[in-house]
Design a protein around this motif. Structure first.
Motif, PDB file in Angstrom:
ATOM      1  N   ARG A   1      -8.491  10.012  -0.985  1.00 55.01           N
ATOM      2  CA  ARG A   1      -9.896  10.033  -1.396  1.00 55.01           C
ATOM      3  C   ARG A   1     -10.338  11.453  -1.730  1.00 55.01           C
ATOM      4  O   ARG A   1     -11.047  11.679  -2.717  1.00 55.01           O
TER       5      ARG A   1
ATOM      6  N   SER B   1      -5.009   4.797   7.042  1.00 55.89           N
ATOM      7  CA  SER B   1      -6.346   5.363   6.941  1.00 55.89           C
ATOM      8  C   SER B   1      -6.301   6.874   6.746  1.00 55.89           C
ATOM      9  O   SER B   1      -7.054   7.434   5.937  1.00 55.89           O
TER      10      SER B   1
ATOM     11  N   LEU C   1       0.077   5.135  -1.259  1.00 57.67           N
ATOM     12  CA  LEU C   1      -0.595   6.167  -0.481  1.00 57.67           C
ATOM     13  C   LEU C   1       0.338   7.286  -0.034  1.00 57.67           C
ATOM     14  O   LEU C   1      -0.117   8.368   0.353  1.00 57.67           O
TER      15      LEU C   1
ATOM     16  N   THR D   1     -13.036   4.895  -6.026  1.00 60.94           N
ATOM     17  CA  THR D   1     -12.612   3.900  -5.062  1.00 60.94           C
ATOM     18  C   THR D   1     -13.855   3.327  -4.414  1.00 60.94           C
ATOM     19  O   THR D   1     -14.930   3.916  -4.507  1.00 60.94           O
TER      20      THR D   1
ATOM     21  N   GLY E   1      -5.178   7.428   3.310  1.00 56.58           N
ATOM     22  CA  GLY E   1      -6.262   7.043   2.418  1.00 56.58           C
ATOM     23  C   GLY E   1      -7.335   8.110   2.323  1.00 56.58           C
ATOM     24  O   GLY E   1      -7.888   8.364   1.245  1.00 56.58           O
TER      25      GLY E   1
ATOM     26  N   LEU F   1      -8.050   2.442  -1.792  1.00 55.45           N
ATOM     27  CA  LEU F   1      -7.774   3.413  -0.740  1.00 55.45           C
ATOM     28  C   LEU F   1      -8.462   2.971   0.546  1.00 55.45           C
ATOM     29  O   LEU F   1      -9.688   2.855   0.590  1.00 55.45           O
TER      30      LEU F   1
ATOM     31  N   HIS G   1       0.816  -1.224   0.000  1.00 54.86           N
ATOM     32  CA  HIS G   1       0.000   0.000   0.000  1.00 54.86           C
ATOM     33  C   HIS G   1       0.850   1.276   0.000  1.00 54.86           C
ATOM     34  O   HIS G   1       0.403   2.329   0.461  1.00 54.86           O
TER      35      HIS G   1
ATOM     36  N   LYS H   1      -9.985   3.099   4.389  1.00 57.96           N
ATOM     37  CA  LYS H   1     -10.780   4.113   5.078  1.00 57.96           C
ATOM     38  C   LYS H   1     -11.214   3.547   6.419  1.00 57.96           C
ATOM     39  O   LYS H   1     -11.963   2.576   6.478  1.00 57.96           O
TER      40      LYS H   1
END
Length: 290
Positions: free
Chosen positions: A190, A183, A139, A200, A186, A161, A136, A163
């Motif tokens: 977003r 998070s 990000l 997403t 993310g 992404l 990940h 959350k």
């Protein structure tokens, strides 16, 4: 209405992983798989994808843990050829993150690497329905800017992404504080998708138990789904001594076979059917709030 997209990561990483993903698709819940373009078994992964058109395959953008398609030593590569004798990307996220935080990663080199991986994918498939990345790391600020630009350029419609939502029992475990930065990042990513065509899913789950999703844990995830579309990340496969040896930081504690059992369990299939949870692919989702 609750819907899920079950994505198997790491197609192409190893024959044992490829075999597990194929089984999880044919006999289980997996609807999508993220394909590595620079791994030891990428060619086999491509063949599996082409032989099984019902399995929706997107790109697992490799930032660490794979060959460098640029094939030259640089700020994004490892001094150790942990995969055969090729020039490899940094071996794990610890090494990469340390260099990233010191400002020692050349983003131009990284963008060139991403372009080569995406170009290789497009040489085999007409479209890239979704994108995610190793560990990940897409990000991270700076890297996300590159990924967003490439998604626009190559018309990649979905990106993973995470959350974190509260109150939510799924996040209340020992990994919560480890996952909190993901998070937060993310949520920022977003927000940056607004006014773009890139989407997403409403929620992304599976990170809470990454590498150790058992049947019971998958049922726990399913029982705590929220209304909307959730991507469930899984790593079905068979144990690989080779991967544990070559990439110990990432895979020393992975329980691929437990995740395969979870993906193919009759209990989880029955739970989904009896609770009228829709099982989708990314291409099935028309609109998703970010």
């Amino acid at each position: 209405m609750k819907s899920i997209i079950v994505t198997a990561d790491d197609l192409g990483l190893d024959p044992s992983i490829n075999r597990g993903i194929l089984e999880a698709y044919k006999n289980g819940l997996v609807t999508c798989s993220a394909l590595l373009m620079n791994a030891p078994s990428t060619d086999e992964g491509i063949a599996i994808a082409k032989d099984n058109p019902g399995l929706e395959v997107g790109i697992h953008l490799s930032i660490v843990e794979g060959f460098s398609l640029r094939n030259i030593h640089s700020t994004i590569t490892s001094k150790t050829a942990y995969f055969e004798n090729g020039i490899c990307l940094r071996r794990d996220w610890h090494d990469f993150l340390k260099c990233y935080l010191k400002g020692n990663i050349n983003f131009k080199e990284l963008e060139e690497e991403f372009e080569l991986q995406i170009g290789k994918f497009k040489s085999h498939f007409n479209t890239i329905p979704f994108l995610n990345s190793t560990q990940h790391l897409h990000l991270l600020p700076g890297i996300w800017k590159i990924v967003l630009k490439l998604c626009k350029r190559h018309e990649i419609n979905y990106v993973r992404l995470p959350k974190m939502t509260f109150p939510d029992r799924l996040w209340l475990n020992k990994r919560m504080f480890y996952l909190l930065p993901f998070s937060i990042l993310g949520s920022y990513c977003r927000f940056s998708l607004r006014n773009t065509q890139i989407q997403t899913t409403d929620f992304m789950v599976g990170m809470q138990f990454s590498g150790s999703v058992t049947v019971d844990r998958l049922k726990f995830i399913l029982s705590n789904l929220r209304t909307g579309t959730s991507e469930i990340m899984l790593h079905p496969g068979y144990h690989s001594d080779y991967l544990v040896k070559q990439l110990p930081t990432s895979y020393n504690n992975f329980l691929w076979e437990d995740e395969l059992k979870a993906a193919t369990s009759l209990d989880t299939k029955f739970y989904i059917e009896s609770n009228k949870i829709n099982l989708l692919k990314f291409s099935d989702v028309n609109t998703t709030e970010v």
